[in-house]
Structures are given as C-alpha cells and as structure tokens.
Design an enzyme around this catalytic site. Structure first.
Site, PDB file in Angstrom:
ATOM      1  N   ASP A 197       0.732  -1.144   0.106  1.00 25.01           N
ATOM      2  CA  ASP A 197       0.027   0.151  -0.041  1.00 25.01           C
ATOM      3  C   ASP A 197       0.867   1.351   0.066  1.00 25.01           C
ATOM      4  O   ASP A 197       2.021   1.462   0.735  1.00 25.01           O
ATOM      5  CB  ASP A 197      -1.045  -0.039   1.190  1.00 25.01           C
ATOM      6  CG  ASP A 197      -1.533  -1.400   1.798  1.00 25.01           C
ATOM      7  OD1 ASP A 197      -1.503  -2.155   0.783  1.00 25.01           O
ATOM      8  OD2 ASP A 197      -2.338  -1.138   2.677  1.00 25.01           O
ATOM      9  N   TRP A 204      -3.648  -8.851  -4.436  1.00 27.34           N
ATOM     10  CA  TRP A 204      -2.995  -9.701  -3.355  1.00 27.34           C
ATOM     11  C   TRP A 204      -2.995 -11.307  -3.834  1.00 27.34           C
ATOM     12  O   TRP A 204      -2.174 -12.024  -3.510  1.00 27.34           O
ATOM     13  CB  TRP A 204      -3.947  -9.564  -1.927  1.00 27.34           C
ATOM     14  CG  TRP A 204      -3.402  -8.596  -1.131  1.00 27.34           C
ATOM     15  CD1 TRP A 204      -4.267  -7.313  -0.877  1.00 27.34           C
ATOM     16  CD2 TRP A 204      -2.197  -8.199  -0.592  1.00 27.34           C
ATOM     17  NE1 TRP A 204      -3.363  -6.684   0.166  1.00 27.34           N
ATOM     18  CE2 TRP A 204      -2.230  -7.262   0.240  1.00 27.34           C
ATOM     19  CE3 TRP A 204      -1.031  -9.295  -0.304  1.00 27.34           C
ATOM     20  CZ2 TRP A 204      -1.140  -6.814   1.360  1.00 27.34           C
ATOM     21  CZ3 TRP A 204      -0.199  -8.858   0.533  1.00 27.34           C
ATOM     22  CH2 TRP A 204      -0.159  -7.830   1.220  1.00 27.34           C
TER      23      TRP A 204
END
Ligand code: FRU
Length: 497
Positions: free
Chosen positions: A39, A307
């Site tokens: 992130d 992910w």
C-alpha cells in the site's frame, strides 16, 4: 535516535539497490526500492515536494514485518528514494508498521499516523494473539521519531464488540479550522467492515466521533485502507474490501475496491451513501490513497497489484510491487472520474497521429509501438455499417507474447487479457467490465510503462489497470477488427530522460 532495526534497513537498502538495474523497473511509476512494496502510505505534499511512503519489507521480494519506505518527487513521476522512514522497532509496533497517512503540524513537522501491530502471542510464545492500534511518529521529512504516547487509539476506542486484531489504516487530514480528523477501518461483530471517524485538536490526542459507515456484509468483508473527503459537492469514501463476492460486472472476487459517493451529516457525523462503484475494473489496483495538491487537485494513487497474484515475480527480481500512475479525480454524473496527472504530458515525445483509418483484419501503424506509451484511440463503425462485433488492441506484442484490450459493443463489454503476457502461473489473467459507448463509438487512453497498462475509458469514467510480465523486447502494438471499423489514433512515447 535511530534504532538498530532502522539503521540496518537503511544500510541494507543502499547495498541491495546496487544489484537492481534501473531498466528492470518501470520508468515513471514508483516501484519498490528493494524487496517488497504494498500500500501507498503518507501520500502528502510537504516542504515543497510530494512525499510517498509505502508498506515495505526490504529483505525479500515478499511480504514480511512491515516497514515504511519513503520517496519524494517534484512532479509525481520522477521519484527519489529517501532512507527507510519507519521500522518495527518499538513496543507499540513490534510486529509491523502497517498502513497510514501523513499530515503537517503547525510547527512545520510532519506527523505520520500509522497502525502498530503487536503479536502478544509472539512475545509470550503462545501462537498468534494480534493487536492493532494507531500510532504516531513525528519528523522533518527524513527522520521520524515514534511518539512516546503510542498507541494513541486502541481497542478501548472502538465500538463494543469490534475486533482488536482488525483495526487499522488511519487516514488523517487537517480541517480548515486547524483541527484534525481521521478515518480508521475496524471489523465489527458481524465480521464485515466498518469505518470509524476520530477527531483531534492537536494531532496527538484523538477522540471517537462516530461510526462513519458500515459494510453490513454487502461489499466483501473487512474494509481496508479508507479515505474520506469532499469532492465536487459530494462526499467520497474510498476503501478496499477483502473477500469480495462477484456482482455482475461491477465487483469481482477477492480483494476489490469500492467508491461510495454520498453526503456527510456534520451533526451526526455519519456518511449517507447514494452511489457505489468499483474504483478500478482491472486486475491490479488496491489500497488507494489521495492528497490535495497545492493547486487544489485531489490526486489518487493505488498499489498496482492484486493480493492473490503476488506470487508472480518477474525473473526472480530483487524487488516486487509498483504504484499506479497518480490520477486526478473528480465526480461527474455521480461517478468517480480518474485521469493521469497532467504532469505526464511533460514526458510526451515523438507524437504520431492518424485520422479516419479503416481497420478490417489486423493493422499496424508506423510509429505506433513501444512499452512507454501514451496512446489514445477513438473507435467507431464505418459510415453506414452495422455495429461491429469486436475491436481489439494488442500491445507488448511479438510473435510469442501479447496483452489485449478488446471491446464488444453489442454487450458493452471491455476485456483486459494478459494470458499471453509471459506469466507462467495459473492466476487471474482476464477481467471484463461494462463500459458506456455511443453506438460503438468509444475513446480510450492507454498508459504503458514497461510492466503495466492503465486504461482510461471515456475521459476517465472507467479505468482498467493491469500489470504484465512481458520481456521489453515485445513492443508491438496492433489493432484488430472483424468488420469495417474506423479509428483515430494519437500516440506519444513517454520518456523520463
Ligand atoms: C492492505 C493491508 C492493510 C495493512 C497493510 C499491511 O493491503 O492489508 O490493511 O495495513 O496491507 O501491509
């Protein structure tokens, strides 16, 4: 005082970086300095520069105990790494410095607001017993000191029954009156997601204000990485839900993205949802964060990854993970619009333009190729002809490889397909979404930067982002149609030096 853990990370990144070729990384997208990136964190404008931190594990191209890496830029395209900013080296963040944000204090220092992770199980040798709480670090744009009062928000500050383990990703901002607010994700008793709103007079002492928004098991489970702001007369809540179930062509399985558009009631401090949509409709986009530029633009950046596909690492590279192009965002017709920051125009060179070109079969155009490209294509049926069946652009293409963006006007489906991009893993390679068009007329802009493609359809009404794994030698671009289609093409190389 710099801890040994941080000093080691700083030493390691300097040494390891020498073994990574610059040409192996994207040219104008920020990528992990070494090791692992996820992130974006602390996306801010501070002391005359843009700052971007990110979730970082320097020692492997895999997720590990989280640090914060740090980079600065004048134009959001040319990035310089500064030394690693945070390491998991204090009691309150012993097992990780998770995602968070940055605000400037009145005395000119920068305040980092992040999630500290502590695994009590680790400490007591009893398996997992994880606590997440919100912490602060104060610094000058290079060195940051953890606040001695950490954590500043903990389990006692969440509504009853909420998880102590899933409480993370504070996004703080400064209000016009000089006070601070912050949104944080938590997992409520129903097991899904909830966004909490906190306020602070000084940035150090925080108080619970309200449950800003609740998932109630509608869009995935836990909502990660929230951001909340006013934009074009609406309020916008961005978040990245885990464990999504698909819904038509709007939402897909796994980790997704969600943009809620609505209003904010200052009395009750509640967000009222009116519209929902995915932020991005491609394969690789997550955990977006925004800042306000000095000229007032709201700019969003995301982790250009998924992910579930983090196992794909090109050529055993010593780094993993890149950010999207920063995007100017706006609200039009109750939708989120995204457009590559206008600074990218300064990288444009070698303009090539074609008008009213007929495509029937396969077509290559002189000067239209490359892997650092800004390409705009307008497609329409030839005069007097019926709607065409399918139009596609193949890029990062040679005899062996290609990635395709295709459009079927009859069902309004646009598809990104990287099956032939060089990946050798059985992970997701295609994604479809519904786009607006006018009887087959549609315009899209594509930004290619070596290992990624970002597509902005209808002036940014819809975006499709995907990473690719193709050797740089595959730099062909071709247009394909099975009936008479007319295209206009504008193409630039995007060069950083
Ligand atoms: C989202 C996320 C965040 C967390 C971070 C940990 O991608 O799971 O919720 O803070 O990554 O690296």
């Amino acid at each position: 005082m710099i801890s040994e853990t941080l000093r080691e990370a700083r030493r390691y990144e300097e040494v390891a970086e020498q073994y990574i070729q610059k040409s192996d990384k994207p040219a104008f997208h920020l990528a992990a300095r070494v090791g692992w990136m996820n992130d974006p964190n602390g996306f801010s404008y501070y002391k005359g520069q843009y700052h971007l931190f990110y979730q970082y594990y320097p020692y492997k191209a895999k997720w590990g105990p989280m640090h914060w890496a740090h980079a600065v830029s004048d134009d959001l395209l040319h990035w310089t790494h500064l030394p690693c900013a945070l390491a998991p080296d204090s009691l309150a963040d012993h097992d990780g410095c998770f995602s968070g944000s940055a605000v400037e204090l009145p005395d000119g220092r920068q305040l980092l607001v992040y999630t500290g992770v502590v695994n009590l199980g680790n400490r007591m040798g009893e398996g997992e017993n994880i606590i997440q709480h919100q912490c602060l670090a104060v610094g000058d744009g290079i060195d940051y000191e953890k606040y001695e009062g950490n954590p500043v928000l903990e389990h006692k500050d969440v509504p009853e029954g909420c998880s102590k383990e899933d409480f993370r990703d504070p996004k703080a901002w400064r209000e016009k009156d000089g006070t601070y607010r912050c949104v944080v994700s938590v997992r409520p008793p129903d097991g899904s997601g909830m966004i909490l709103l906190y306020s602070s007079e000084d940035g150090f002492h925080w108080k619970f204000e309200s449950i800003l928004a609740e998932n109630r098991d509608r869009f995935g489970k836990m909502w990660e990485c929230p951001d909340f702001f006013e934009l074009d007369g609406k309020y916008v809540l961005l978040t990245s839900p885990q464990d999504m179930l698909p819904e038509g062509f709007e939402y897909h399985n796994g980790n997704g993205t969600l943009c809620l558009i609505g209003s904010f009631d200052e009395e009750t401090k509640k967000f009222r949802e009116e519209y929902n949509q995915s932020i991005d409709y491609g394969i690789d986009f997550y955990a977006s964060q925004t800042l306000v530029a000095p000229d007032g633009r709201r700019i969003m950046i995301g982790w250009m990854q998924n992910w579930d596909t983090t196992a794909i690492i090109r050529n055993k590279a010593l780094w993993f993970g890149q950010m999207t192009i920063p995007r100017e965002i706006s609200i039009k017709n109750n939708r989120l619009y995204q457009w590559p920051i206008r600074e990218i125009e300064s990288l444009r060179q070698n303009k090539v333009e074609y008008h009213d070109v007929l495509v029937n079969g396969e077509l290559r155009l002189d000067g239209v190729q490359g892997r650092q490209v800004d390409l705009t294509v307008t497609v329409r049926p030839a005069d007097g002809e019926d709607l065409y069946n399918k139009f596609a652009v193949w890029f990062a293409e040679d005899d062996m490889y290609h990635t395709s963006l295709s459009f079927h006007p009859s069902d309004s489906i646009m598809k990104i397909d990287r099956k032939f991009s060089g990946s050798r893993r059985a992970v997701i390679h295609q994604r479809r979404s519904k786009v607006n068009h006018n009887n087959g007329r549609i315009t899209f802009r594509m930004i290619l930067d070596r290992y990624s493609a970002e597509i902005f359809v209808n002036n940014g009404e819809h975006t499709i982002t995907a990473t690719i794994y193709t050797d740089l030698a595959a730099d062909g671009i071709k247009f394909i149609s099975d009936s008479n289609v007319i295209i206009d093409v504008e193409k630039y190389d995007l060069l950083t030096e």
